[in-house]
Motif scaffolding. Structure first.
Motif, mmCIF file in Angstrom:
data_model
loop_
_atom_site.group_PDB
_atom_site.id
_atom_site.type_symbol
_atom_site.label_atom_id
_atom_site.label_comp_id
_atom_site.label_asym_id
_atom_site.label_seq_id
_atom_site.Cartn_x
_atom_site.Cartn_y
_atom_site.Cartn_z
ATOM 1 N N GLY A 26 0.808 -1.214 0.000
ATOM 2 C CA GLY A 26 0.000 0.000 0.000
ATOM 3 C C GLY A 26 0.839 1.261 0.000
ATOM 4 N N ILE A 27 1.898 1.278 0.808
ATOM 5 C CA ILE A 27 2.761 2.459 0.873
ATOM 6 C C ILE A 27 3.550 2.622 -0.425
ATOM 7 N N ALA A 28 3.985 1.507 -1.016
ATOM 8 C CA ALA A 28 4.726 1.583 -2.272
ATOM 9 C C ALA A 28 3.865 2.160 -3.392
ATOM 10 N N VAL A 29 2.642 1.680 -3.511
ATOM 11 C CA VAL A 29 1.740 2.198 -4.545
ATOM 12 C C VAL A 29 1.432 3.667 -4.285
ATOM 13 N N LEU A 30 1.204 4.031 -3.015
ATOM 14 C CA LEU A 30 0.956 5.431 -2.675
ATOM 15 C C LEU A 30 2.154 6.300 -3.063
ATOM 16 N N SER A 31 3.355 5.829 -2.796
ATOM 17 C CA SER A 31 4.557 6.606 -3.111
ATOM 18 C C SER A 31 4.685 6.842 -4.615
ATOM 19 N N LEU A 32 4.438 5.796 -5.404
ATOM 20 C CA LEU A 32 4.530 5.936 -6.866
ATOM 21 C C LEU A 32 3.449 6.868 -7.392
ATOM 22 N N TRP A 33 2.229 6.699 -6.892
ATOM 23 C CA TRP A 33 1.112 7.534 -7.347
ATOM 24 C C TRP A 33 1.367 8.993 -6.981
ATOM 25 N N TYR A 398 -6.690 1.859 -4.483
ATOM 26 C CA TYR A 398 -7.728 2.755 -3.975
ATOM 27 C C TYR A 398 -7.170 3.682 -2.895
ATOM 28 N N GLY A 399 -6.319 3.142 -2.011
ATOM 29 C CA GLY A 399 -5.720 3.980 -0.977
ATOM 30 C C GLY A 399 -4.908 5.111 -1.560
ATOM 31 N N ALA A 400 -4.136 4.829 -2.615
ATOM 32 C CA ALA A 400 -3.337 5.864 -3.255
ATOM 33 C C ALA A 400 -4.230 6.904 -3.929
ATOM 34 N N PHE A 401 -5.272 6.436 -4.602
ATOM 35 C CA PHE A 401 -6.226 7.344 -5.253
ATOM 36 C C PHE A 401 -6.929 8.213 -4.209
ATOM 37 N N TRP A 402 -7.314 7.609 -3.110
ATOM 38 C CA TRP A 402 -8.080 8.295 -2.061
ATOM 39 C C TRP A 402 -7.243 9.403 -1.408
ATOM 40 N N LEU A 403 -6.007 9.064 -1.000
ATOM 41 C CA LEU A 403 -5.193 10.056 -0.321
ATOM 42 C C LEU A 403 -4.740 11.165 -1.264
ATOM 43 N N ASN A 404 -4.581 10.864 -2.544
ATOM 44 C CA ASN A 404 -4.221 11.904 -3.497
ATOM 45 C C ASN A 404 -5.435 12.686 -3.976
ATOM 46 N N GLY A 405 -6.623 12.258 -3.542
ATOM 47 C CA GLY A 405 -7.847 12.974 -3.877
ATOM 48 C C GLY A 405 -8.422 13.615 -2.646
ATOM 49 N N SER A 406 -9.676 13.244 -2.328
ATOM 50 C CA SER A 406 -10.352 13.854 -1.177
ATOM 51 C C SER A 406 -9.732 13.426 0.139
ATOM 52 N N GLY A 407 -9.401 12.125 0.245
ATOM 53 C CA GLY A 407 -8.760 11.613 1.446
ATOM 54 C C GLY A 407 -9.642 11.683 2.669
ATOM 55 N N PRO A 408 -9.186 11.126 3.789
ATOM 56 C CA PRO A 408 -9.946 11.204 5.035
ATOM 57 C C PRO A 408 -9.893 12.603 5.609
#
Length: 409
Positions: A26-33, A398-408
């Motif tokens: 999850g962190i790797a995908v988030l970092s790349l995104w 989805y986690g990467a998309f979410w945090l780079n978008g609206s996020g929590p």
């Protein structure tokens, strides 16, 4: 004691390895995104939304407010103190800043939470079910929050270990952990209620068989063997003394359990000059318990507008959660798990507030995943690996998309 912990850790190691692998993915995908979007994954995980409020509390205590454009006064007293206390302590003891200390707390807490979740799954369904339960918790759609400087991982860790202690009859330890849960999030009272339910079951002699499922070990307060099968005996003796000691430990645990949340709420009340000061603070944030009126109005608004599909998805999500809870009841899950899960889910669904927070508020409600874990545990290893791999990849994206978008929030 040490030997028991080592044996427990060895049994949990496969589950923990799966959990860590999913979190790394999850962190790797988030970092790349994030890099492709010109953003910092580190910043998204540690210095956005609620993370900023926790850091401010760690840095300067409870003295910060924001005046919203609509006139509301947003106070940092809405955020419970255990996470900022830990951030402050770690920052004092190490070169880490408060934000990075929050990331460390979440990283360690998430692994500890996974360990406790495994033990609960193992106790009620066996080792394979426990491993699958941890994997399912790791691949939740919003599981990236488990790696953020938020309080979800810390709360789940403290709550899950409290439930482990409740199921094994370690009453005082369970009470202390429940109190810490109450210092982490307002829903910490769910842990205290679970402990009280277990005490009531024990006192009425209606202990559910599922509380001693596969993989469990009788705690020091549990009668077992001949003593458990025998009657009260002709008069006072070793068992009577043991029963009195158990009752004393239960009483201590039951009294200590709600103290964390109660003392913090009372402190806020003193600061605000009102017995209901904490509710006033939460009200300024738009949070409150309204029986789900605001949430279902929100769903109705989605169904009546262009976001019809999102409204349908929310209805299906609520229905799935209700089905999972009913399935848990039918499986005769231990009463403390059912009580804890019911309170966590009820406060998530039946309270007002920012509706984008609902999924992450359900992260601690891991017992909802037990019926699905049982079902998947009966599948072949190949099928299980394929299903979990696909869902883990989807969760990471989805986690990467979410945090780079609206996020929590």
């Amino acid at each position: 004691m040490g030997g028991g912990v080592r044996r427990s850790l060895r049994r949990a190691l496969p589950a923990l390895s799966v959990f860590v692998a999913v979190r790394v993915l999850g962190i790797a995908v988030l970092s790349l995104w994030s890099a492709s979007s010109g953003k910092s994954a580190h910043h998204l995980l540690s210095q956005r939304w609620d993370s900023i409020w926790y850091v401010r509390v760690a840095e300067s205590g409870y003295d910060f407010t924001v005046h919203a454009p609509d006139g509301r006064v947003l106070s940092d007293m809405a955020f419970f103190p255990l996470l900022p206390w830990l951030e402050q302590a770690i920052s004092w003891l190490s070169p880490l800043g408060h934000a990075d200390a929050g990331l460390l707390v979440s990283a360690v807490s998430s692994v500890l939470a996974a360990w406790a979740i495994f033990l609960i799954g193992e106790q009620v369904g066996g080792r394979r079910a426990g491993t699958v339960l941890v994997a399912l918790w790791a691949v939740l759609p919003v599981a990236i929050v488990q790696s953020m400087a938020y309080s979800e991982s810390l709360f789940t860790a403290v709550a899950a270990w409290a439930l482990v202690c409740v199921l094994r009859g370690h009453w005082v330890t369970a009470g202390v952990l429940a109190s810490l849960a109450g210092l982490t999030r307002p829903v910490g009272l769910a842990v205290a209620l679970a402990l009280w339910a277990a005490c009531a079951v024990r006192l009425t002699g209606r202990e559910a068989e599922s509380e001693l499922g596969p993989g469990s070990e009788p705690g020091p307060d549990r009668a077992s063997g001949p003593d458990r099968a025998s009657g009260p005996g002709p008069g006072p003796g070793p068992r009577a003394e043991r029963d009195r000691a158990t009752l004393a430990r239960m009483a201590v645990g039951a009294v200590v359990a709600p103290l964390g949340a109660a003392l913090y709420i009372l402190w806020v009340g003193v600061r605000e000059g009102s017995l209901f000061g904490y509710l006033d603070v939460q009200g300024e944030w738009g949070n409150g318990f309204d029986g789900g009126i605001a949430f279902f109005r929100f769903i109705g608004g989605l169904l009546a507008g262009p976001s019809f599909a999102a409204g349908v998805a929310l209805i299906l999500g609520v229905a799935l959660a209700v089905w999972a809870y009913v399935a848990g009841v039918r499986q005769r899950q231990p009463l403390p798990l059912l009580v804890y899960c019911a309170v966590v889910a009820a406060l998530a669904f039946l309270s007002s507030g920012y509706f984008g927070s609902k999924p992450r508020l359900l992260i601690p409600a891991f017992p909802l995943l037990i019926p699905l874990a049982f079902w998947l545990a009966r599948r072949s290893t190949r099928t299980l690996a394929v299903v979990l791999s696909v869902v883990a990849a989807g969760s990471a994206v989805y986690g990467a998309f979410w945090l780079n978008g609206s996020g929590p929030p």
